[in-house]
Design a protein around this motif. Sequence first.
Motif, PDB file in Angstrom:
ATOM      1  N   UNK A 128      32.864  39.203  43.559  1.00  0.00           N
ATOM      2  CA  UNK A 128      33.557  38.215  42.735  1.00  0.00           C
ATOM      3  C   UNK A 128      33.669  38.746  41.310  1.00  0.00           C
ATOM      4  N   UNK A 129      32.564  39.299  40.810  1.00  0.00           N
ATOM      5  CA  UNK A 129      32.542  39.990  39.516  1.00  0.00           C
ATOM      6  C   UNK A 129      31.819  41.322  39.733  1.00  0.00           C
ATOM      7  N   UNK A 130      32.510  42.416  39.498  1.00  0.00           N
ATOM      8  CA  UNK A 130      31.874  43.730  39.689  1.00  0.00           C
ATOM      9  C   UNK A 130      30.916  44.017  38.535  1.00  0.00           C
ATOM     10  N   UNK A 131      29.885  44.755  38.805  1.00  0.00           N
ATOM     11  CA  UNK A 131      28.869  45.029  37.783  1.00  0.00           C
ATOM     12  C   UNK A 131      29.447  45.772  36.577  1.00  0.00           C
ATOM     13  N   UNK A 132      30.505  46.572  36.796  1.00  0.00           N
ATOM     14  CA  UNK A 132      31.135  47.288  35.678  1.00  0.00           C
ATOM     15  C   UNK A 132      31.938  46.352  34.779  1.00  0.00           C
ATOM     16  N   UNK A 133      32.250  45.162  35.285  1.00  0.00           N
ATOM     17  CA  UNK A 133      33.017  44.182  34.516  1.00  0.00           C
ATOM     18  C   UNK A 133      32.130  43.028  34.044  1.00  0.00           C
ATOM     19  N   UNK A 134      30.836  43.308  33.871  1.00  0.00           N
ATOM     20  CA  UNK A 134      29.874  42.235  33.600  1.00  0.00           C
ATOM     21  C   UNK A 134      28.880  42.644  32.523  1.00  0.00           C
ATOM     22  N   UNK A 135      28.508  41.660  31.693  1.00  0.00           N
ATOM     23  CA  UNK A 135      27.426  41.819  30.719  1.00  0.00           C
ATOM     24  C   UNK A 135      26.347  40.814  31.083  1.00  0.00           C
ATOM     25  N   UNK A 136      25.141  41.270  31.354  1.00  0.00           N
ATOM     26  CA  UNK A 136      24.031  40.379  31.713  1.00  0.00           C
ATOM     27  C   UNK A 136      22.927  40.514  30.664  1.00  0.00           C
ATOM     28  N   UNK A 146      39.226  26.490  34.727  1.00  0.00           N
ATOM     29  CA  UNK A 146      40.467  27.027  35.286  1.00  0.00           C
ATOM     30  C   UNK A 146      40.721  28.400  34.678  1.00  0.00           C
ATOM     31  N   UNK A 147      40.791  29.419  35.500  1.00  0.00           N
ATOM     32  CA  UNK A 147      40.980  30.770  34.987  1.00  0.00           C
ATOM     33  C   UNK A 147      41.787  31.592  35.975  1.00  0.00           C
ATOM     34  N   UNK A 148      42.429  32.607  35.467  1.00  0.00           N
ATOM     35  CA  UNK A 148      43.227  33.505  36.284  1.00  0.00           C
ATOM     36  C   UNK A 148      42.431  34.735  36.675  1.00  0.00           C
ATOM     37  N   UNK A 149      43.017  35.533  37.521  1.00  0.00           N
ATOM     38  CA  UNK A 149      42.367  36.757  37.945  1.00  0.00           C
ATOM     39  C   UNK A 149      42.248  37.720  36.763  1.00  0.00           C
ATOM     40  N   UNK A 150      41.032  38.261  36.572  1.00  0.00           N
ATOM     41  CA  UNK A 150      40.790  39.187  35.478  1.00  0.00           C
ATOM     42  C   UNK A 150      40.376  38.522  34.180  1.00  0.00           C
ATOM     43  N   UNK A 151      40.292  37.202  34.177  1.00  0.00           N
ATOM     44  CA  UNK A 151      39.897  36.499  32.945  1.00  0.00           C
ATOM     45  C   UNK A 151      38.375  36.330  32.877  1.00  0.00           C
ATOM     46  N   UNK A 152      37.843  36.172  31.651  1.00  0.00           N
ATOM     47  CA  UNK A 152      36.388  36.110  31.479  1.00  0.00           C
ATOM     48  C   UNK A 152      35.793  34.773  31.906  1.00  0.00           C
ATOM     49  N   UNK A 153      34.609  34.845  32.501  1.00  0.00           N
ATOM     50  CA  UNK A 153      33.861  33.646  32.896  1.00  0.00           C
ATOM     51  C   UNK A 153      32.417  33.802  32.453  1.00  0.00           C
ATOM     52  N   UNK A 172      28.384  37.319  30.874  1.00  0.00           N
ATOM     53  CA  UNK A 172      29.817  37.103  31.049  1.00  0.00           C
ATOM     54  C   UNK A 172      30.375  38.203  31.940  1.00  0.00           C
ATOM     55  N   UNK A 173      31.532  37.902  32.530  1.00  0.00           N
ATOM     56  CA  UNK A 173      32.172  38.910  33.358  1.00  0.00           C
ATOM     57  C   UNK A 173      33.638  38.602  33.571  1.00  0.00           C
ATOM     58  N   UNK A 174      34.374  39.604  34.060  1.00  0.00           N
ATOM     59  CA  UNK A 174      35.778  39.423  34.411  1.00  0.00           C
ATOM     60  C   UNK A 174      35.858  39.127  35.897  1.00  0.00           C
ATOM     61  N   UNK A 175      36.343  37.954  36.234  1.00  0.00           N
ATOM     62  CA  UNK A 175      36.372  37.526  37.630  1.00  0.00           C
ATOM     63  C   UNK A 175      37.556  38.150  38.361  1.00  0.00           C
ATOM     64  N   UNK A 176      37.312  38.610  39.569  1.00  0.00           N
ATOM     65  CA  UNK A 176      38.356  39.274  40.346  1.00  0.00           C
ATOM     66  C   UNK A 176      39.203  38.296  41.155  1.00  0.00           C
ATOM     67  N   UNK A 227      45.275  41.447  31.787  1.00  0.00           N
ATOM     68  CA  UNK A 227      43.964  41.553  32.439  1.00  0.00           C
ATOM     69  C   UNK A 227      44.061  41.695  33.947  1.00  0.00           C
ATOM     70  N   UNK A 228      44.988  40.961  34.565  1.00  0.00           N
ATOM     71  CA  UNK A 228      45.119  41.045  36.023  1.00  0.00           C
ATOM     72  C   UNK A 228      45.577  42.444  36.432  1.00  0.00           C
ATOM     73  N   UNK A 229      46.602  42.949  35.745  1.00  0.00           N
ATOM     74  CA  UNK A 229      47.085  44.298  36.051  1.00  0.00           C
ATOM     75  C   UNK A 229      46.024  45.339  35.700  1.00  0.00           C
ATOM     76  N   UNK A 230      45.290  45.066  34.637  1.00  0.00           N
ATOM     77  CA  UNK A 230      44.224  45.990  34.219  1.00  0.00           C
ATOM     78  C   UNK A 230      43.200  46.168  35.344  1.00  0.00           C
ATOM     79  N   UNK A 231      42.777  45.058  35.950  1.00  0.00           N
ATOM     80  CA  UNK A 231      41.799  45.143  37.028  1.00  0.00           C
ATOM     81  C   UNK A 231      42.367  45.905  38.220  1.00  0.00           C
TER      82      UNK A 231
END
Length: 378
Positions: free
Chosen positions: A370-378, A318-325, A337-341, A125-129
Motif C-alpha cells: 500500500x505504501x512502499x518503504x522507499x516512499x515512507x518516513x517513519x 480522500x486522496x489520489x494515487x501517489x498522494x501523501x498520507x 508519512x508516506x505516498x500511497x500507491x 505524483x501518480x505518474x511519478x510513482x
Amino acid sequence: MAALDRSETLLAPDVRAAKRLVIKIGSALLVDRKAGLKQGWLSALALDVAEAKLRGADVVLVSSGSIALGRKVLDLPAGVLTLEQSQAAAAVGQIRLARAYEEVLAPHGITTAQVLVTLEDTEDRRRYLNSRATMETLLGLGVVPIVNENDTVATDEIRFGDNDRLAAQIAVTVGADQLILLSDVDGFYTANPKEDPSATRFDVVEAITPRIEAMAGDAISGLSKGGMKTKLLAAKTAVAGGCAMAIMEGSTLRPLKALAEGAARTWFVPAADPQLARKRWINAMKPRGELVLDAGAVNALRAGKSLLPAGVTRVAGTFGRGEPVAILSPEGEVLGKGLCRYTSAEAKKIAGHRSGEIEAILGYQGRAALVHRDDMVV
C-alpha cells in the motif's frame, strides 16, 4: 580555477564511487550536422557504461538527439524548425536513437530499454510513482534505461529544450547519487568563456546563490538548446534531491574515464544523501488522509518493511494515487508519512486483506504494498 568555501579535495565526488549514475548526453556530442550519428564516440561511451556496470553501479542514460538525428534523415533545413517539423523529426529519430544505443551496449552483455517521458511524468505524483516503479524494476533487472523526452507529443519541452532538467528529475526519481551532464562546455564559469577571456571555471559549487545564477549565459551550440541557465535549474533539482551533479565537456572519447582521471569539470554538491533528501521531501508534505495500522504492521514498519494492506485497519480522508498520507498506530499516534500507491477508495476496499486478494477485490492486479518503504518516513 575557482572553488567555493572549502577545498576541492574535500568536496569533489569520485564518479567511480557512484552507486546509481545518471548520464545526460547532449545532441551536439551525439550527432554531427553533416555526418549524422557519431558512432565512434558512442561506442567509446559504451565502454564507460560497461565499466560502471562492472563496478556494480546502476546506470541510466538520458539522451538528447532524436530531433537532430531525425532532421538529418528527413533532410530538413538548417535553422529553427516548426513545431510540426520538430515532432516529425523526433518520431523518425527516436527509433534510430534507441537502436544505436542497443547496438553499442549489446556486445558488452547489457540490455537496454527505451523510456519516453516528459517533465509532467516526474512532476505529477501518480505518474511519478509509475515512472519510479518502472525504472526501479528495469534497474533491478540490470537493464540500462535510455530515457528521452517524448518530443512527438510534448510541445513545451521542444520549445525550451529541457533535457538537462529532465535528467535531474530522472536522477531524483531513481534516487541517483551522481548526475553527469556531458555537454559542449567543460564546466560552470564566472562568465561565458567564449566572450570573456578572463572568465574562470568553478571546480566545486556548494550553494547556488543569486550571484551564481547571474553568471549563467546562453546556449553555445547550434544543435543543443539547453544553455547554462537550464543546467543551473538541473543542478538545483539534483542537489535538492541529494544528488551530486557534474558539468563537463563530453566530446573526448571515454568521458567518464576522463572525469575519473581529473578532467576539467564543475561539481555541484548536495548537503544530504539521496535517501535522506527524499525522506525530507516526503516529510514536508501535508497528508491528504490517514492509514491506521494494527500492532503487527507497526512492528513491521519499525523493522524497515513496506506497509501491506493486511496491516491496515482503517482508511480516512480522500486522496489520489501517489498522494501523501499519515500513518497512525492503533492508538492514533502518528508514526510517519508516506505516498500511497492506491486511491482512498481503493485503499478502503483492500484494507485488512492480503496482497494476493487485491486483484479479486479491485478487478486488476495491483502492487503488493500500500505504501512502499522507499516512499515512507517513519
